[in-house]
Design an enzyme around this catalytic site. Structure first.
Site, PDB file in Angstrom:
ATOM      1  N   ASP A 614      11.410 -17.083 -29.164  1.00 40.40           N
ATOM      2  CA  ASP A 614      11.310 -16.563 -27.698  1.00 40.40           C
ATOM      3  C   ASP A 614      12.327 -16.003 -27.445  1.00 40.40           C
ATOM      4  O   ASP A 614      13.759 -15.902 -27.753  1.00 40.40           O
ATOM      5  CB  ASP A 614      11.747 -17.720 -27.174  1.00 40.40           C
ATOM      6  N   HIS A 615      12.126 -14.429 -27.313  1.00 34.98           N
ATOM      7  CA  HIS A 615      12.890 -13.410 -27.358  1.00 34.98           C
ATOM      8  C   HIS A 615      13.898 -13.484 -26.026  1.00 34.98           C
ATOM      9  O   HIS A 615      15.224 -13.133 -25.190  1.00 34.98           O
ATOM     10  CB  HIS A 615      12.788 -12.208 -27.642  1.00 34.98           C
ATOM     11  N   ARG A 616      13.634 -14.407 -25.116  1.00 34.02           N
ATOM     12  CA  ARG A 616      14.646 -15.378 -24.233  1.00 34.02           C
ATOM     13  C   ARG A 616      15.054 -16.200 -24.565  1.00 34.02           C
ATOM     14  O   ARG A 616      17.157 -16.572 -23.588  1.00 34.02           O
ATOM     15  CB  ARG A 616      13.356 -16.138 -22.493  1.00 34.02           C
TER      16      ARG A 616
END
Ligand code: CAO
Length: 642
Positions: A614-616
């Site tokens: 999850d690039h967040r």
């Protein structure tokens, strides 16, 4: 504590001036210079500020009244002031503003240090929440931090209204009385009194354990415990009702002084028989709170049996009534509130539910969020989410995008098959995860030649013990080690969009292709277990999955998932992150490939790895490091703590 009268100051000789606004109410805690009433002549209007800080006891005027200099405006309860009434009156008048001008114009900003008040002698108490950020505006009484001992948690409220400056502590710090918390810039002509000087809660909060006095038949009276000598403390929340089951330590009531709120926990587990306290009551040590039918006590059987009959007949009605009750959508605010007033119990529950409090409508006293508000919020939010998901075109809650309604039978034989519950849930989760998680997948190949040699050497021996030793347990162990070394993979984002949870445990899910669909049982505390132990437990969980014996609890609490298609085939795939986890490792089939060793090509066993994240929560650098470290562990089995 003394009582003072605030009177109309010199208003330039004007008489019979009309009161056009009462800006405070009885019970309010007011500051020096805070406007209490507004007067209006035919020339101008003017604020009348209070010359003292304290609690409003009574208000002597009402809107429309005509007043002149010296008339009584209100009676205020002032802490630590021994001045006699006449002197106070004199002071008040002297400090009063000039007429027909802006009387409060003399305000100036001053920065005050806020430190931990007297917390009953407790030391090294953990800070579990910082409720404010630098630059926030807070009002007196707003929670600024929450502390927690093993007995209770307690809000420390701001002693002043103002703007938060530098914060000197962080979550996880341990503090004692006098420790610096933060700086506040207050709008006042006087530097406010320090928190230490005024905190009356003393030992109550941390040590507050309710006392239970045995009476007959396993029923015990629970009374207000020692709350540090504080008297007439207001009950701001009653968290239980007759018939509720409570566990030892559950919050039963919340008390609040003007300096802090404190939860009173149940002294024992049991069933609440009756509650003898109401919100708004003023209590002191020994005040009866409730009657508790203590769990496991000898005489419990009879009363419980007695109770069982009416409860059983009442239950269906109750559940029907519940089911029919409309969900109140106004429980969810459309715009986040800038201030959240909630006691520790509510904050704790919100953390458990993953609910950010800014969108929860408050209905409690003084705008506080109660547990009921939180439940109403969750119900409304769930209903909204469900209706939204059906609104975007899903079928039967399966989470599948609507497809055109086609008649496939005109092309040949067909059969319509109902999806299993697991398949429907998987579909829903996949849609949610694919839509919500901005995910990236990166690929690598680990040289597992040595690991495979080692594993194969071990295999026969393990088989004798009934343990199947595939590459999977090594992968699970290596992932756990990589998560410990790269903690950004061991987080979950929080619903408030502003924080994340850093986990101190490493539980890993294994995707299993079971007869009823894809299930993900979870292995717990993998970082603390040996590869052999992991193999045994993974074998058991996989067997349970294949036998359809998994319980919901077996599939909860994962921090990261491994999805291995190695036994099936393929050279790579892009697994979907299993939100709220932030990473998943896809494993494809190992194969022998020629690798250049500097002199010649050598046959090496290469294992394809596919890491989605999850690039967040995880950035590319972290993911690169995670993958490289994982690869190094798998390539050199000696680095894997077996
Ligand atoms: N490369 C080559 N061979 C592999 C391998 C790999 N990556 N992984 C396993 N194997 C071999 C094993 O060693 C075993 O062979 P041996 O008996 O000769 O040692 C054989 O393949 C069968 O292994 P297995 O499938 O019984 O056991 P496992 O531990 O590898 O996997 C499990 C267990 C539950 C993960 C697997 O059965 C499964 O269900 N996988 C599907 C997961 C899935 O559906 N994922 C997709 C989800 S969408 O992201």
């Amino acid at each position: 504590m003394s009582t003072e009268i605030i009177r109309v100051p010199d208003i330039g000789g004007a008489t019979d001036v009309e009161v056009i606004e009462i800006s405070i109410k009885v019970g309010d805690i007011i500051e020096v210079d805070q406007s209490v009433i507004v007067l209006e002549t035919d020339k101008a209007s003017m604020d009348v500020p209070s010359s003292m800080a304290g609690k409003v006891k009574s208000i002597s005027v009402k809107e429309g009244d005509k007043v002149s200099e010296g008339d009584e405006v209100l009676v205020i309860e002032v802490e630590g002031v021994e001045a006699s009434a006449p002197e106070a009156v004199k002071e008040t008048s002297a400090a009063a503003p000039a007429p027909a001008a802006a009387p409060v114009a003399a305000k100036s900003s001053s920065e005050a240090k806020v430190s931990v008040p007297d917390i009953g002698g407790a030391t090294d108490v953990e800070v579990i929440e910082i409720c404010v950020s630098e630059g926030d505006m807070v009002e007196e009484g707003d929670s600024i931090i929450v502390l927690e001992t093993d007995k209770a948690s307690m809000d420390i409220p701001s002693p002043f209204t103002g703007k938060i400056g530098k914060i000197s502590i962080k979550v996880g710090d341990t503090v004692s009385e006098g420790a610096d918390i933060l700086m506040i810039t207050t709008e006042s002509s006087e530097t406010p009194a320090s928190t230490e000087a005024t905190a009356p809660v003393e030992s109550a909060a941390p040590a507050a354990e309710s006392t239970a006095t045995p009476v007959s038949g396993g029923v015990e009276s629970v009374n207000v415990p020692d709350i540090g000598g504080a008297e007439g403390v207001e009950v701001i929340e009653v968290a239980v009702a007759a018939g509720d089951k409570v566990k030892e330590g559950d919050s039963i009531i919340v008390l609040e002084t003007d300096k802090a709120s404190m939860e009173i926990p149940a002294p024992k587990s049991g069933t609440v028989k009756s509650v003898s306290i109401n919100v708004g009551d003023k209590v002191s040590e020994g005040h009866p709170v409730l009657e508790l039918e203590v769990e496991g006590s000898v005489a419990v059987a009879a009363p419980v049996a007695e109770k069982a009959a009416p409860t059983a007949s009442a239950a269906p009605q109750a559940s029907v009534a519940k089911a029919a009750a409309p969900v109140d959508q106004s429980a969810v605010l459309s715009t986040p509130s800038t201030k959240v007033h909630a006691g520790p119990a509510v904050r704790m529950l919100a953390r458990e539910l993953g609910v950010g409090l800014t969108l929860v409508r408050a209905t409690g006293p003084r705008g506080r969020i109660t547990k009921e508000d939180l439940h109403a919020y969750v119900k409304a939010a769930v209903q909204k989410a469900e209706s939204t998901s059906s609104g975007v075109g899903t079928t039967g809650g399966a989470g599948l995008p609507t497809v055109p309604d086609q008649d496939f039978s005109k092309f040949g034989d067909i059969e319509v098959v109902k999806m299993s519950k697991i398949q429907r849930l998987t579909a829903q989760n996949m849609v949610r995860n694919a839509l919500v998680v901005p995910q990236v997948t990166q690929f690598d190949k680990a040289d597992i030649t040595d690991l495979e040699a080692f594993r194969k050497g071990l295999k026969g021996e393990m088989e004798k013990q009934g343990v199947k030793m595939t590459p999977l347990p090594f992968l699970i162990k290596a992932v756990a080690q990589a998560m410990v070394a790269n903690p950004s993979f061991n987080v979950s984002l929080m619903a408030d969009g502003e924080s994340y949870v850093q986990k101190g445990y490493v539980h890993i899910g294994i995707a299993v292709d079971s007869p009823i669909g894809l299930v993900v049982p979870v292995l717990r505390d993998v970082d603390k277990k040996s590869v052999v132990q992991i193999a045994k437990e993974a074998n058991e969980l996989i067997k349970k999955a294949l036998d359809k014996q998994l319980k919901p609890i077996d599939m909860q609490g994962g921090c990261f998932t491994i999805s291995s298609l190695g036994a099936i085939g393929g050279t790579g795939f892009t697994p979907i992150v299993n939100c709220p986890e932030v990473g998943i490792l896809g494993v494809s089939k190992a194969d022998i490939e020629p690798r250049w060793n500097g002199k010649e090509f050598e046959p090496r066993t290469m294992l394809p790895l596919c890491l989605s994240y999850d690039h967040r929560a995880v950035n590319g650098g972290d993911a690169g490091r995670f993958m490289t470290y994982l690869n190094s562990l798998l390539s050199d089995v000696r680095r894997l703590s077996l």
